[in-house]
Structure formats: C-alpha cells, structure tokens
Design a protein around this motif. Sequence first.
Motif, PDB file in Angstrom:
ATOM      1  N   GLN A  35      19.703 -29.895  27.198  1.00 32.39           N
ATOM      2  CA  GLN A  35      19.807 -28.901  26.127  1.00 32.39           C
ATOM      3  C   GLN A  35      20.784 -29.392  25.071  1.00 32.39           C
ATOM      4  OE1 GLN A  35      19.899 -24.637  27.296  1.00 32.39           O
ATOM      5  NE2 GLN A  35      20.367 -25.485  29.315  1.00 32.39           N
ATOM      6  N   VAL A  36      20.399 -29.240  23.813  1.00 30.12           N
ATOM      7  CA  VAL A  36      21.249 -29.630  22.695  1.00 30.12           C
ATOM      8  C   VAL A  36      21.396 -28.426  21.770  1.00 30.12           C
ATOM      9  CG1 VAL A  36      21.522 -31.191  20.730  1.00 30.12           C
ATOM     10  CG2 VAL A  36      20.406 -32.017  22.827  1.00 30.12           C
ATOM     11  N   PHE A  37      22.624 -28.054  21.486  1.00 27.27           N
ATOM     12  CA  PHE A  37      22.922 -26.990  20.547  1.00 27.27           C
ATOM     13  C   PHE A  37      23.619 -27.633  19.364  1.00 27.27           C
ATOM     14  CE2 PHE A  37      22.754 -25.122  24.691  1.00 27.27           C
ATOM     15  CZ  PHE A  37      22.137 -23.895  24.511  1.00 27.27           C
ATOM     16  N   PHE A  38      23.073 -27.423  18.174  1.00 24.99           N
ATOM     17  CA  PHE A  38      23.733 -27.964  16.999  1.00 24.99           C
ATOM     18  C   PHE A  38      23.530 -27.075  15.790  1.00 24.99           C
ATOM     19  CE2 PHE A  38      19.575 -29.172  16.206  1.00 24.99           C
ATOM     20  CZ  PHE A  38      19.165 -30.409  16.679  1.00 24.99           C
ATOM     21  N   ILE A  39      24.316 -27.349  14.739  1.00 25.34           N
ATOM     22  CA  ILE A  39      24.226 -26.568  13.512  1.00 25.34           C
ATOM     23  C   ILE A  39      22.889 -26.872  12.854  1.00 25.34           C
ATOM     24  CG2 ILE A  39      25.271 -26.090  11.269  1.00 25.34           C
ATOM     25  CD1 ILE A  39      27.899 -27.211  12.445  1.00 25.34           C
ATOM     26  N   ALA A  40      22.173 -25.847  12.446  1.00 21.52           N
ATOM     27  CA  ALA A  40      20.873 -26.011  11.809  1.00 21.52           C
ATOM     28  C   ALA A  40      20.986 -26.910  10.589  1.00 21.52           C
ATOM     29  CB  ALA A  40      20.317 -24.640  11.407  1.00 21.52           C
ATOM     30  N   ILE A  76      21.524 -23.627  15.594  1.00 23.42           N
ATOM     31  CA  ILE A  76      22.381 -22.465  15.421  1.00 23.42           C
ATOM     32  C   ILE A  76      22.662 -22.337  13.920  1.00 23.42           C
ATOM     33  CG2 ILE A  76      24.585 -21.383  16.024  1.00 23.42           C
ATOM     34  CD1 ILE A  76      22.790 -21.947  18.466  1.00 23.42           C
ATOM     35  N   PRO A  77      22.377 -21.189  13.311  1.00 23.62           N
ATOM     36  CA  PRO A  77      22.673 -21.033  11.879  1.00 23.62           C
ATOM     37  C   PRO A  77      24.147 -21.317  11.602  1.00 23.62           C
ATOM     38  CG  PRO A  77      21.369 -19.187  12.680  1.00 23.62           C
ATOM     39  CD  PRO A  77      21.782 -19.979  13.889  1.00 23.62           C
ATOM     40  N   ASN A  78      24.424 -21.927  10.456  1.00 17.55           N
ATOM     41  CA  ASN A  78      25.810 -22.290  10.142  1.00 17.55           C
ATOM     42  C   ASN A  78      26.719 -21.075   9.972  1.00 17.55           C
ATOM     43  OD1 ASN A  78      24.871 -21.511   7.616  1.00 17.55           O
ATOM     44  ND2 ASN A  78      25.419 -23.425   6.593  1.00 17.55           N
ATOM     45  N   THR A  79      26.146 -19.902   9.838  1.00 20.40           N
ATOM     46  CA  THR A  79      26.946 -18.673   9.776  1.00 20.40           C
ATOM     47  C   THR A  79      27.278 -18.142  11.172  1.00 20.40           C
ATOM     48  OG1 THR A  79      24.934 -17.346   9.614  1.00 20.40           O
ATOM     49  CG2 THR A  79      26.029 -17.951   7.540  1.00 20.40           C
ATOM     50  N   GLU A  80      26.661 -18.733  12.199  1.00 20.28           N
ATOM     51  CA  GLU A  80      26.879 -18.291  13.577  1.00 20.28           C
ATOM     52  C   GLU A  80      27.497 -19.392  14.435  1.00 20.28           C
ATOM     53  OE1 GLU A  80      23.190 -16.739  15.078  1.00 20.28           O
ATOM     54  OE2 GLU A  80      22.897 -15.498  13.302  1.00 20.28           O
ATOM     55  N   TYR A  81      28.031 -20.410  13.802  1.00 19.61           N
ATOM     56  CA  TYR A  81      28.643 -21.551  14.490  1.00 19.61           C
ATOM     57  C   TYR A  81      30.075 -21.661  13.996  1.00 19.61           C
ATOM     58  CZ  TYR A  81      28.547 -26.256  16.608  1.00 19.61           C
ATOM     59  OH  TYR A  81      28.758 -27.359  17.397  1.00 19.61           O
ATOM     60  N   GLY A  82      31.035 -21.518  14.900  1.00 18.32           N
ATOM     61  CA  GLY A  82      32.433 -21.540  14.505  1.00 18.32           C
ATOM     62  C   GLY A  82      33.121 -22.849  14.833  1.00 18.32           C
ATOM     63  N   ILE A  83      33.975 -23.292  13.913  1.00 22.85           N
ATOM     64  CA  ILE A  83      34.774 -24.499  14.104  1.00 22.85           C
ATOM     65  C   ILE A  83      36.200 -24.166  13.675  1.00 22.85           C
ATOM     66  CG2 ILE A  83      35.106 -26.912  13.413  1.00 22.85           C
ATOM     67  CD1 ILE A  83      32.086 -26.896  12.609  1.00 22.85           C
ATOM     68  N   THR A  87      33.569 -20.280   9.996  1.00 19.08           N
ATOM     69  CA  THR A  87      32.146 -20.570  10.150  1.00 19.08           C
ATOM     70  C   THR A  87      31.858 -21.972   9.617  1.00 19.08           C
ATOM     71  OG1 THR A  87      31.472 -19.722   7.982  1.00 19.08           O
ATOM     72  CG2 THR A  87      31.494 -18.139   9.842  1.00 19.08           C
ATOM     73  N   ALA A  88      30.830 -22.583  10.195  1.00 22.48           N
ATOM     74  CA  ALA A  88      30.421 -23.903   9.719  1.00 22.48           C
ATOM     75  C   ALA A  88      30.029 -23.851   8.250  1.00 22.48           C
ATOM     76  CB  ALA A  88      29.262 -24.421  10.571  1.00 22.48           C
ATOM     77  N   LYS A  89      29.427 -22.731   7.828  1.00 24.82           N
ATOM     78  CA  LYS A  89      29.034 -22.588   6.423  1.00 24.82           C
ATOM     79  C   LYS A  89      30.247 -22.672   5.505  1.00 24.82           C
ATOM     80  CE  LYS A  89      26.620 -19.645   3.138  1.00 24.82           C
ATOM     81  NZ  LYS A  89      25.846 -18.432   2.935  1.00 24.82           N
ATOM     82  N   SER A  90      31.324 -21.978   5.870  1.00 28.42           N
ATOM     83  CA  SER A  90      32.521 -21.994   5.027  1.00 28.42           C
ATOM     84  C   SER A  90      33.165 -23.375   4.965  1.00 28.42           C
ATOM     85  CB  SER A  90      33.541 -20.953   5.503  1.00 28.42           C
ATOM     86  OG  SER A  90      34.130 -21.357   6.733  1.00 28.42           O
ATOM     87  N   LEU A  91      32.832 -24.221   5.928  1.00 28.25           N
ATOM     88  CA  LEU A  91      33.354 -25.587   5.949  1.00 28.25           C
ATOM     89  C   LEU A  91      32.372 -26.596   5.354  1.00 28.25           C
ATOM     90  CD1 LEU A  91      34.885 -25.507   9.537  1.00 28.25           C
ATOM     91  CD2 LEU A  91      36.127 -25.392   7.359  1.00 28.25           C
ATOM     92  N   GLY A  92      31.236 -26.076   4.831  1.00 24.15           N
ATOM     93  CA  GLY A  92      30.250 -26.955   4.216  1.00 24.15           C
ATOM     94  C   GLY A  92      29.393 -27.715   5.205  1.00 24.15           C
TER      95      GLY A  92
END
Length: 102
Positions: A35-40, A76-83, A87-92
């Motif tokens: 299984q691989v989970f990654f930012i869309a 995983i949508p970038n709005t639902e992936y935290g780093i 959110t990944a979206k806020s980090l580009g």
Amino acid sequence: MIDEMRSKQSGSIARTGCAELSNDLIQESTMSIIQVFFIAGRTDEQKERLIGALTDAAVKTIGIDRSDVRVILKDIPNTEYGIAGKTAKSLGRGTGRSPAGS
C-alpha cells in the motif's frame, strides 16, 4: 476479535477482524499487498511505473510470483495531508503545487 493464523508456506502471521474467513484461504495464500499513500498529483503514467517497480522489487526481494503481488495506491488530497502541523496545500505540495501565499 482479532484472529491470528500462521501460513503453512511462509510462516507469516495473518491477522483479521473477520472471524468468518476460512483458515484454508488464509493458510494457502501467498499474496502480498503493498500500500502506498501519497499526496495527490501524480500522473497515471507515474502510477503505472510505480506499480511495476514495486511489483518487480517484491518479486526480486521476497521471491514471490508476480501474480501474487497487489499494489494499492491511495491519493490523499493536499488539503487532507498534514506535514509539520500544516496542510500540504499550504506548503505548496501536491495537486497544483502552488506555493503558499501565491
């Protein structure tokens, strides 16, 4: 209830929350799931190459048949992936790859 059963062939332990699964199905199975989970944001071509490479690696590394390898990719949508609390979206990161503040 979690059941543990050892596979006759590999000696590995299979765990399941479904007590109805047949012991024969679990004990005879040599199937491996990766299984691989990654930012869309990856293309279909990138995903196909990844599936091929992971399958090749499993066959070479653990010596199973290609037909026994399953690969599951989960975007995983970038709005639902935290780093680091953002959110990944806020980090580009991910789909669109727009840096924060632009």
